[in-house]
Design a protein around this motif. Structure first.
Motif, PDB file in Angstrom:
ATOM      1  N   VAL B  56      41.121  53.813  20.292  1.00  0.00           N
ATOM      2  CA  VAL B  56      42.475  53.344  19.993  1.00  0.00           C
ATOM      3  C   VAL B  56      43.254  53.309  21.309  1.00  0.00           C
ATOM      4  CG1 VAL B  56      44.600  53.851  18.751  1.00  0.00           C
ATOM      5  CG2 VAL B  56      42.392  54.359  17.714  1.00  0.00           C
ATOM      6  N   HIS B  57      44.021  52.246  21.527  1.00  0.00           N
ATOM      7  CA  HIS B  57      44.924  52.202  22.683  1.00  0.00           C
ATOM      8  C   HIS B  57      46.191  52.949  22.312  1.00  0.00           C
ATOM      9  CE1 HIS B  57      42.363  48.682  23.464  1.00  0.00           C
ATOM     10  NE2 HIS B  57      42.581  48.964  24.725  1.00  0.00           N
ATOM     11  N   ARG B  58      46.465  54.039  23.015  1.00  0.00           N
ATOM     12  CA  ARG B  58      47.704  54.769  22.727  1.00  0.00           C
ATOM     13  C   ARG B  58      48.780  54.292  23.679  1.00  0.00           C
ATOM     14  NH1 ARG B  58      43.866  57.622  20.852  1.00  0.00           N
ATOM     15  NH2 ARG B  58      44.189  58.769  18.915  1.00  0.00           N
ATOM     16  N   VAL B  59      49.802  53.695  23.112  1.00  0.00           N
ATOM     17  CA  VAL B  59      50.836  53.066  23.920  1.00  0.00           C
ATOM     18  C   VAL B  59      52.098  53.904  23.860  1.00  0.00           C
ATOM     19  CG1 VAL B  59      52.156  50.965  24.282  1.00  0.00           C
ATOM     20  CG2 VAL B  59      49.851  50.834  23.361  1.00  0.00           C
ATOM     21  N   GLY B 262      40.902  41.866  35.187  1.00  0.00           N
ATOM     22  CA  GLY B 262      40.063  41.859  33.990  1.00  0.00           C
ATOM     23  C   GLY B 262      40.865  41.477  32.759  1.00  0.00           C
ATOM     24  N   THR B 263      42.106  41.999  32.647  1.00  0.00           N
ATOM     25  CA  THR B 263      42.919  41.700  31.469  1.00  0.00           C
ATOM     26  C   THR B 263      43.483  40.277  31.528  1.00  0.00           C
ATOM     27  OG1 THR B 263      43.538  44.011  31.478  1.00  0.00           O
ATOM     28  CG2 THR B 263      44.786  42.578  30.036  1.00  0.00           C
ATOM     29  N   LEU B 487      36.897  47.492  27.493  1.00  0.00           N
ATOM     30  CA  LEU B 487      37.488  46.746  28.603  1.00  0.00           C
ATOM     31  C   LEU B 487      37.301  45.240  28.413  1.00  0.00           C
ATOM     32  CD1 LEU B 487      36.591  48.735  31.799  1.00  0.00           C
ATOM     33  CD2 LEU B 487      38.846  48.065  31.012  1.00  0.00           C
ATOM     34  N   HIS B 488      36.160  44.855  27.856  1.00  0.00           N
ATOM     35  CA  HIS B 488      35.916  43.425  27.683  1.00  0.00           C
ATOM     36  C   HIS B 488      36.686  42.843  26.507  1.00  0.00           C
ATOM     37  CE1 HIS B 488      32.845  43.715  30.720  1.00  0.00           C
ATOM     38  NE2 HIS B 488      32.812  42.413  30.718  1.00  0.00           N
ATOM     39  N   ASP B 489      37.159  43.727  25.621  1.00  0.00           N
ATOM     40  CA  ASP B 489      37.910  43.268  24.464  1.00  0.00           C
ATOM     41  C   ASP B 489      39.375  43.147  24.852  1.00  0.00           C
ATOM     42  OD1 ASP B 489      38.838  42.672  21.958  1.00  0.00           O
ATOM     43  OD2 ASP B 489      38.839  44.762  21.308  1.00  0.00           O
ATOM     44  N   THR B 490      39.726  42.116  25.642  1.00  0.00           N
ATOM     45  CA  THR B 490      41.115  42.015  26.102  1.00  0.00           C
ATOM     46  C   THR B 490      42.065  41.734  24.944  1.00  0.00           C
ATOM     47  OG1 THR B 490      40.546  39.767  26.717  1.00  0.00           O
ATOM     48  CG2 THR B 490      40.728  41.348  28.486  1.00  0.00           C
ATOM     49  N   TYR B 493      43.315  44.951  23.559  1.00  0.00           N
ATOM     50  CA  TYR B 493      44.333  45.553  24.420  1.00  0.00           C
ATOM     51  C   TYR B 493      45.677  44.869  24.207  1.00  0.00           C
ATOM     52  CZ  TYR B 493      46.612  46.949  28.814  1.00  0.00           C
ATOM     53  OH  TYR B 493      47.484  47.436  29.746  1.00  0.00           O
ATOM     54  N   VAL B 494      45.657  43.542  24.251  1.00  0.00           N
ATOM     55  CA  VAL B 494      46.899  42.776  24.118  1.00  0.00           C
ATOM     56  C   VAL B 494      47.562  43.068  22.775  1.00  0.00           C
ATOM     57  CG1 VAL B 494      47.829  40.442  23.916  1.00  0.00           C
ATOM     58  CG2 VAL B 494      46.165  40.961  25.689  1.00  0.00           C
ATOM     59  N   ASN B 495      46.761  43.028  21.696  1.00  0.00           N
ATOM     60  CA  ASN B 495      47.328  43.272  20.376  1.00  0.00           C
ATOM     61  C   ASN B 495      47.897  44.683  20.268  1.00  0.00           C
ATOM     62  OD1 ASN B 495      46.746  40.750  19.532  1.00  0.00           O
ATOM     63  ND2 ASN B 495      44.853  41.311  18.455  1.00  0.00           N
ATOM     64  N   ALA B 496      47.140  45.656  20.781  1.00  0.00           N
ATOM     65  CA  ALA B 496      47.596  47.047  20.672  1.00  0.00           C
ATOM     66  C   ALA B 496      48.930  47.242  21.384  1.00  0.00           C
ATOM     67  CB  ALA B 496      46.542  47.983  21.261  1.00  0.00           C
ATOM     68  N   VAL B 497      49.083  46.636  22.572  1.00  0.00           N
ATOM     69  CA  VAL B 497      50.323  46.842  23.324  1.00  0.00           C
ATOM     70  C   VAL B 497      51.473  46.091  22.676  1.00  0.00           C
ATOM     71  CG1 VAL B 497      51.465  46.428  25.527  1.00  0.00           C
ATOM     72  CG2 VAL B 497      49.121  47.288  25.493  1.00  0.00           C
ATOM     73  N   LEU B 498      51.234  44.825  22.311  1.00  0.00           N
ATOM     74  CA  LEU B 498      52.351  43.999  21.857  1.00  0.00           C
ATOM     75  C   LEU B 498      52.809  44.320  20.440  1.00  0.00           C
ATOM     76  CD1 LEU B 498      51.562  40.548  23.447  1.00  0.00           C
ATOM     77  CD2 LEU B 498      53.116  42.325  24.211  1.00  0.00           C
TER      78      LEU B 498
END
Lengths: 121, 507
Positions: B56-59, B262-263, B487-490, B493-498
């Motif tokens: 999980v990306h913890r933002v 990478g992102t 890391l390859h699943d950008t 990452y984008v969805n988790a942050v936004l």
């Protein structure tokens, strides 16, 4: 106005690059300062040029000016100011320790070369 | 929203401010506070690695300004790993600095040390490009102070070069960030990635130019060819614990390349996807080749180790340049290995220099060292690990990278350079080892000091990483595989942050 600003950034950057490639620490410090002026202006312009517009969206005003680059420039100025102060002190110290203000500290005395071979200072 | 991501950044900052008030008066107190803080944050970093393992990306949105408007800190597997690595290095480096009294050579060692950690952890956790610039400046400013700590002419000269090239780098960083903002209108990494993918074709060349400028900046930090010339002098002239801590500094540049480029130019980026990856391997080849020659040509032990750091950067650039998840596993494994063991080698070199007394770190025959067997054994182990001979971790790291390179179109060059450079490094290290430990002059009186007992745990602890990484290679690579996939699943990452929601005020 775009042309004037673009030329200013260009001239400042060119001067900064030229000076920072010089062999003595004082022109290098000046060059770094000019480069930071150039980049501050560049950042500022990246919010697009606007005159007499409010930074906060106001329905009565014809538009707005982007406040974010102004905040970025403020941060950049503070950092560049601190860094310049640091590099000046370091240049002065290098001059007093190395005996000259060349960036490579030329004419290191024989005793230092001996120490360089010996490693630790 | 989780506050976890903020603590590794906040704690060093708070400690540094507390230390500012005690640093002048009481060295003992400053040491205790610094050590306690580093221990605490190390424990926290290990917890974070555990927490981040659930993918999980913890933002954490600073000041509750939701993305894309505010600054975010993002904790994922890679950032947790880098923070953990930083803290392990910091622990060893601080332990060694206290044991050998390096912190008494000048004021404010402990304050600068904590600010350095503040900058490093911040750079690893931030999800905002301008914030990354600010943290770079924080860690650089602290590193200038630490590099020059203790003074000395040669250190000042190396420091001046280091400071000037990094100031130029900072200016380029601002140019790149400014251009990015001008084109994309955002500085939040996730938001930028979305806008890159949606950008019209006429903006592509501008985005490419800005991001290549950014690559130059990260290349300076990572010491990639042709921007590595500052590294050997800076690392060889500074004090050993600081050189050990700086083993992570070049990895900050690599991390930034992986994270930012990478992102932004991941598989979702359309026409611009994979913009820089072809260049990474080329830079890696040249860096690796020149570094191997540098290792061979070095006349001083510390310079040789600095070139070994450079060689590891070259190998890592090749690994990240391959850009497949499999290559990322190898590169991340090698990154952990090379960071910890290069730091151990810097510390060991300092012990050897102390034991050699007047002979210093010149790679010339000298008097026999007191306790030479212990030092020689440590040197032997480290040399095996760093040169990449089985059974230690360097071998496995290189093997993983080579295995990932098997189906790459440029496989022949990768193999030739990695294998040839390993051979050259083995020869060079064997030569320095035999010069230092075997070709001793029996009649010459020894002027050196036996190694301090208190300084040994730091070296041994770091060296222990080599066998441990081999024994636990399976769980480690499994963890790193998940990291590479994350890391390859950008898009993840984008969805988790936004989609981070704002915290509601409780009335």
């Amino acid at each position: 106005m775009e042309l004037v600003i673009a030329l200013t950034i260009g001239v400042l950057t060119a001067g900064g690059v030229f000076l920072s490639l010089r062999g003595h620490t004082f022109p290098v410090v000046l060059g770094l300062t000019l480069l930071s002026y150039a980049v501050n202006l560049f950042l500022f312009v990246m919010g697009r040029l606007a005159i007499g517009l409010p930074p906060i969206i106001n329905p009565a005003a014809p538009g707005y000016t982007d406040p974010l680059p102004q905040a970025l420039v403020l941060t950049a100025i503070v950092i560049a100011f601190g860094m310049t102060a640091f590099v000046i002190v370091l240049a002065l110290r290098a001059k007093s320790e190395l005996g000259n203000d060349h960036v490579d500290g030329l004419h290191i005395r024989a005793s230092d070369q001996e120490r360089q071979k010996g490693g630790r200072t | 929203m989780s506050t976890l991501a903020a603590w590794p950044v906040l704690l060093p900052l708070i400690t540094a401010i507390i230390l500012l008030f005690v640093a002048k008066g009481d060295l003992r107190l400053a040491r205790i506070i610094n050590l306690l803080s580093v221990l605490g944050v190390t424990a926290l970093a290990l917890v974070l690695i555990g927490v981040a393992s659930d993918d999980v990306h913890r933002v954490y949105a600073l000041g509750n300004w939701v993305p894309p408007f505010g600054i975010v800190l993002v904790l994922d597997r890679l950032s947790a790993l880098m923070v953990g690595l930083t803290m392990l290095l910091a622990l060893a480096s601080l332990g060694y600095a206290i044991a050998t009294d390096v912190d008494t050579h000048g004021p404010h060692f402990h304050v600068l040390f904590q600010f350095q950690l503040f900058g490093l952890n911040g750079a690893f956790l931030t999800g905002d490009v301008f914030n990354l610039f600010v943290f770079f400046e924080v860690l650089l400013l602290a590193s200038y102070g630490l590099l020059l700590h203790g003074g000395g002419r040669l250190r000042t000269k190396a420091g001046l070069h280091y400071v000037v090239i990094n100031l130029v780098g900072s200016t380029l960083f601002l140019f790149a960030v400014g251009a990015m903002y001008g084109v994309l209108g955002s500085l939040n990494l996730a938001d930028m990635a979305q806008r890159v993918a949606a950008s019209p074709a006429e903006n592509h060349s501008l985005i490419a130019a800005a991001s290549l400028l950014l690559l130059v900046v990260f290349g300076i930090k990572a010491a990639a060819f042709p921007l590595y010339l500052w590294l050997p002098a800076a690392y060889a002239e500074t004090s050993a614990p600081i050189a050990a801590l700086f083993a992570i500094m070049t990895k900050v540049g690599l991390y930034a390349i992986v994270r930012v480029h990478g992102t932004l130019f991941g598989s979702e980026a359309g026409e611009l996807a994979g913009l820089i990856t072809p260049w990474l391997a080329v830079a890696g080849w040249i860096t690796l080749g020149l570094a191997a020659l540098g290792v061979l040509a070095a006349t001083r032990l510390q310079v040789q180790i600095a070139y070994l750091v450079l060689a590891s950067i070259g190998t890592l650039l090749i690994g990240f340049g391959l850009a497949t998840p499999q290559a990322y596993v190898g590169a991340l494994y090698y990154l952990i290995h090379s960071t910890l063991l290069a730091a151990a080698f810097f510390l060991l070199a300092d012990l050897i220099v102390r034991a050699r007394g007047e002979d210093g770190d010149r790679l010339e025959p000298g008097a026999a060292m007191p306790n030479g067997v212990l030092l020689g054994a440590l040197f032997f182990g480290l040399a095996i690990a760093l040169a990449g001979i089985p059974p230690l971790s360097g071998f496995f790291g290189k093997l993983l990278i080579l295995h990932a390179a098997l189906y790459d179109p440029r496989m022949a060059i990768h193999y030739a350079l990695i294998l040839l450079s390993s051979f050259v490094i083995i020869v060079a290290l064997a030569k320095s080892g035999s010069t230092l430990f075997y070709q001793t002059q029996a009649e010459a009186p020894s002027t050196g000091l036996p190694p301090q007992k208190a300084a040994l745990p730091a070296v041994l602890g770091l060296l222990l990483a080599a066998p441990l990484m081999v024994v636990f290679a399976r769980p480690l690579t499994t963890w790193l595989e998940a990291t590479a996939l994350q890391l390859h699943d950008t898009r993840g990452y984008v969805n988790a942050v936004l989609t981070t929601p704002a915290v509601q005020n409780t009335p």
